[in-house]
Design an enzyme around this catalytic site. Structure first.
Site, PDB file in Angstrom:
ATOM      1  N   ASP A   1       0.796  -1.219   0.000  1.00 13.25           N
ATOM      2  CA  ASP A   1       0.000   0.000   0.000  1.00 13.25           C
ATOM      3  C   ASP A   1       0.832   1.274   0.000  1.00 13.25           C
ATOM      4  O   ASP A   1       0.356   2.335  -0.401  1.00 13.25           O
ATOM      5  CB  ASP A   1      -0.972   0.021   1.182  1.00 13.25           C
ATOM      6  CG  ASP A   1      -0.357  -0.447   2.493  1.00 13.25           C
ATOM      7  OD1 ASP A   1       0.890  -0.482   2.596  1.00 13.25           O
ATOM      8  OD2 ASP A   1      -1.118  -0.794   3.408  1.00 13.25           O
TER       9      ASP A   1
ATOM     10  N   ARG B   1      -7.301  -4.610   0.974  1.00 12.63           N
ATOM     11  CA  ARG B   1      -7.072  -3.164   0.857  1.00 12.63           C
ATOM     12  C   ARG B   1      -5.634  -2.835   0.476  1.00 12.63           C
ATOM     13  O   ARG B   1      -5.391  -1.894  -0.279  1.00 12.63           O
ATOM     14  CB  ARG B   1      -7.462  -2.437   2.145  1.00 12.63           C
ATOM     15  CG  ARG B   1      -7.407  -0.917   1.953  1.00 12.63           C
ATOM     16  CD  ARG B   1      -8.199  -0.148   2.985  1.00 12.63           C
ATOM     17  NE  ARG B   1      -7.669  -0.228   4.325  1.00 12.63           N
ATOM     18  CZ  ARG B   1      -8.406  -0.465   5.396  1.00 12.63           C
ATOM     19  NH1 ARG B   1      -9.707  -0.697   5.284  1.00 12.63           N
ATOM     20  NH2 ARG B   1      -7.853  -0.486   6.593  1.00 12.63           N
TER      21      ARG B   1
ATOM     22  N   ILE C   1      -3.711  -4.429  -1.464  1.00 19.23           N
ATOM     23  CA  ILE C   1      -3.598  -4.608  -2.914  1.00 19.23           C
ATOM     24  C   ILE C   1      -4.339  -3.484  -3.631  1.00 19.23           C
ATOM     25  O   ILE C   1      -3.901  -3.003  -4.688  1.00 19.23           O
ATOM     26  CB  ILE C   1      -4.151  -5.983  -3.327  1.00 19.23           C
ATOM     27  CG1 ILE C   1      -3.442  -7.103  -2.566  1.00 19.23           C
ATOM     28  CG2 ILE C   1      -4.006  -6.203  -4.827  1.00 19.23           C
ATOM     29  CD1 ILE C   1      -4.104  -8.468  -2.709  1.00 19.23           C
ATOM     30  N   GLY C   2      -5.447  -3.038  -3.057  1.00 20.90           N
ATOM     31  CA  GLY C   2      -6.195  -1.940  -3.664  1.00 20.90           C
ATOM     32  C   GLY C   2      -5.416  -0.643  -3.728  1.00 20.90           C
ATOM     33  O   GLY C   2      -5.437   0.066  -4.742  1.00 20.90           O
ATOM     34  N   TRP C   3      -4.729  -0.324  -2.646  1.00 26.07           N
ATOM     35  CA  TRP C   3      -3.881   0.869  -2.673  1.00 26.07           C
ATOM     36  C   TRP C   3      -2.872   0.773  -3.816  1.00 26.07           C
ATOM     37  O   TRP C   3      -2.634   1.732  -4.559  1.00 26.07           O
ATOM     38  CB  TRP C   3      -3.131   1.018  -1.353  1.00 26.07           C
ATOM     39  CG  TRP C   3      -3.872   1.544  -0.171  1.00 26.07           C
ATOM     40  CD1 TRP C   3      -4.174   0.868   0.978  1.00 26.07           C
ATOM     41  CD2 TRP C   3      -4.368   2.886   0.036  1.00 26.07           C
ATOM     42  NE1 TRP C   3      -4.823   1.695   1.868  1.00 26.07           N
ATOM     43  CE2 TRP C   3      -4.948   2.930   1.317  1.00 26.07           C
ATOM     44  CE3 TRP C   3      -4.368   4.041  -0.755  1.00 26.07           C
ATOM     45  CZ2 TRP C   3      -5.538   4.089   1.836  1.00 26.07           C
ATOM     46  CZ3 TRP C   3      -4.944   5.202  -0.246  1.00 26.07           C
ATOM     47  CH2 TRP C   3      -5.522   5.213   1.034  1.00 26.07           C
TER      48      TRP C   3
ATOM     49  N   THR D   1      -4.645  -2.393   9.704  1.00 30.28           N
ATOM     50  CA  THR D   1      -3.840  -3.438  10.323  1.00 30.28           C
ATOM     51  C   THR D   1      -2.446  -3.467   9.718  1.00 30.28           C
ATOM     52  O   THR D   1      -2.245  -3.012   8.581  1.00 30.28           O
ATOM     53  CB  THR D   1      -4.502  -4.825  10.163  1.00 30.28           C
ATOM     54  OG1 THR D   1      -3.800  -5.766  10.958  1.00 30.28           O
ATOM     55  CG2 THR D   1      -4.499  -5.282   8.718  1.00 30.28           C
TER      56      THR D   1
END
Length: 390
Positions: free
Chosen positions: A165, A236, A238-240, A355
């Site tokens: 991220d 998340r 990976i989304g960033w 996290t």
């Protein structure tokens, strides 16, 4: 059971699920408004600004607030409503002083993300303070600690660690800075290098990314002794990373030598997103590749980030039109997690609290938050991209 009765039963189950989610988040239950009649970007922005009526009440300089307000800025650009720009500017002015100094620590990459707001505010207002503050971040990037192959550490306090991220925290800002201020030679090369290095270390055979990599192999979260990576594909993080890819590619010159490899990485992620999309809801699971686990659950912020990535990449011609269908399904799935409460304000449900890299059960046990800033921010930037293409 008769088909009509089955459908009625399913509608009842869905209604109870919505009520339960709302009550779990401390929000009064309500019925979602029809997506076609609601400007959901404005609904979520206006609800948040109602809850935080002044920039000071919104909170201190941070990456989640920075991304949310970048979404607010996109809404301003679409609607022309100056109150949105005024709020963004008021928030930035809490940290940018009269001389253009940026009064925040830059010991990690996260506080660099709001730098994109500084570039936008300078363009909108002509106030040189914002450019000076952006220069502070640019200068810090040049001296920021890196791995032996050039990847910016997650934090100056975590030697050798690359997190999937983290590339969103600095690299889109850096690319935009290079374009805005004629610093492309450094900015484009550096942004591309960080994306390529981080992806190389974190990509798995299934096309997804692990949360983190440690060059030294001794991080507290227990890297694999061979690959030095963590072990879980968290939605998340990976989304960033995927958003960073498409945002940098939006700015990167078409003749840049690293562009083909970055596009190839985007295609790798897109194929994985299509493969692991939950077919019924259109969303993605908290642990992306473990949809078979009944304790797993579809997470809103990561789903919005994947949808943003695919929708924007298709619009920019970086992905084939097939992925528009995947993005549209994701958009509908995320919209199902946005509801209006009894007070008339929009709420974004089921966003994982933050996290660090950890074990599988830790990710599954993260609290499912209502109106967490990760979810609010990801929703607004996603919805602005997807509604532009409707």
């Amino acid at each position: 059971m008769h088909t009509r009765a089955v459908r009625a039963a399913r509608r009842l189950v869905t209604a109870f699920a919505v009520v339960g989610a709302l009550l779990a988040g401390g929000v009064s239950a309500a019925t979602p408004a029809p997506a076609s009649t609601v400007d959901w970007s404005r609904a979520v922005v206006d609800a948040t600004l109602t809850r935080f009526p002044t920039p000071a009440s919104f909170g201190e300089w941070s990456h989640t607030r920075g991304l949310f307000l970048y979404g607010v800025y996109q809404v301003y650009r679409r609607t022309g409503e100056k109150r949105y720009l005024d709020y963004v500017r008021g928030w930035a002015d809490l940290t940018v002083d009269a001389e253009g100094r940026l009064n925040t620590s830059l010991t990690q990459q996260n506080p660099m993300l709001p730098g994109s707001l500084l570039i936008a505010l300078h363009a909108e207002t002509g106030d040189v303070r914002y450019r000076k503050a952006a220069e502070v971040i640019r200068a810090r990037i040049a001296e920021y600690p890196r791995t032996s192959d050039g990847g910016m550490w997650y934090s100056s306090l975590t030697p050798g660690e690359l997190w999937a991220d983290s590339v969103y925290m600095a690299q889109p800002f850096l690319a935009r800075y290079g374009k805005a201020y004629g610093d492309g030679k450094y900015a484009y090369d550096e942004a591309a290098r960080n994306l390529l290095v981080t992806f190389k270390h974190l990509v798995a055979p299934n096309g997804l990314l692990f949360h983190a990599y440690d060059e030294n192999g001794d991080a507290s979260w227990g890297p694999d002794p061979v690959t030095h990576t963590s072990s879980v594909h968290w939605v998340r993080t990976i989304g960033w990373h995927s958003m960073a890819l498409v945002d940098v590619l939006e700015v990167l010159p078409r003749n840049h030598p690293d562009r083909p490899r970055l596009i190839a990485n985007l295609h790798t992620l897109a194929r994985a997103f299509a493969r692991f999309q939950e077919p019924r809801t259109g969303r993605w699971f908290q642990v992306v590749d473990r949809g078979d686990d009944p304790d797993n659950w579809t997470e809103t912020s990561g789903s919005a980030m994947y949808t943003y990535t695919l929708g924007k990449a298709v619009r920019l011609g970086l992905l084939p039109h097939y992925y528009d269908t995947v993005a549209r399904k994701g958009h509908r799935g995320v919209l199902a997690k946005v509801v209006k409460g009894a007070d008339g304000l929009a709420n974004v449900l089921d966003t994982s609290e933050g996290t660090h890299p950890s074990d599988y059960q830790t990710y599954l046990s993260r609290r499912r938050m209502t109106n967490d800033l990760h979810g609010l921010a990801a929703f607004v930037v996603m919805n602005e991209v997807l509604t532009q293409r409707m």
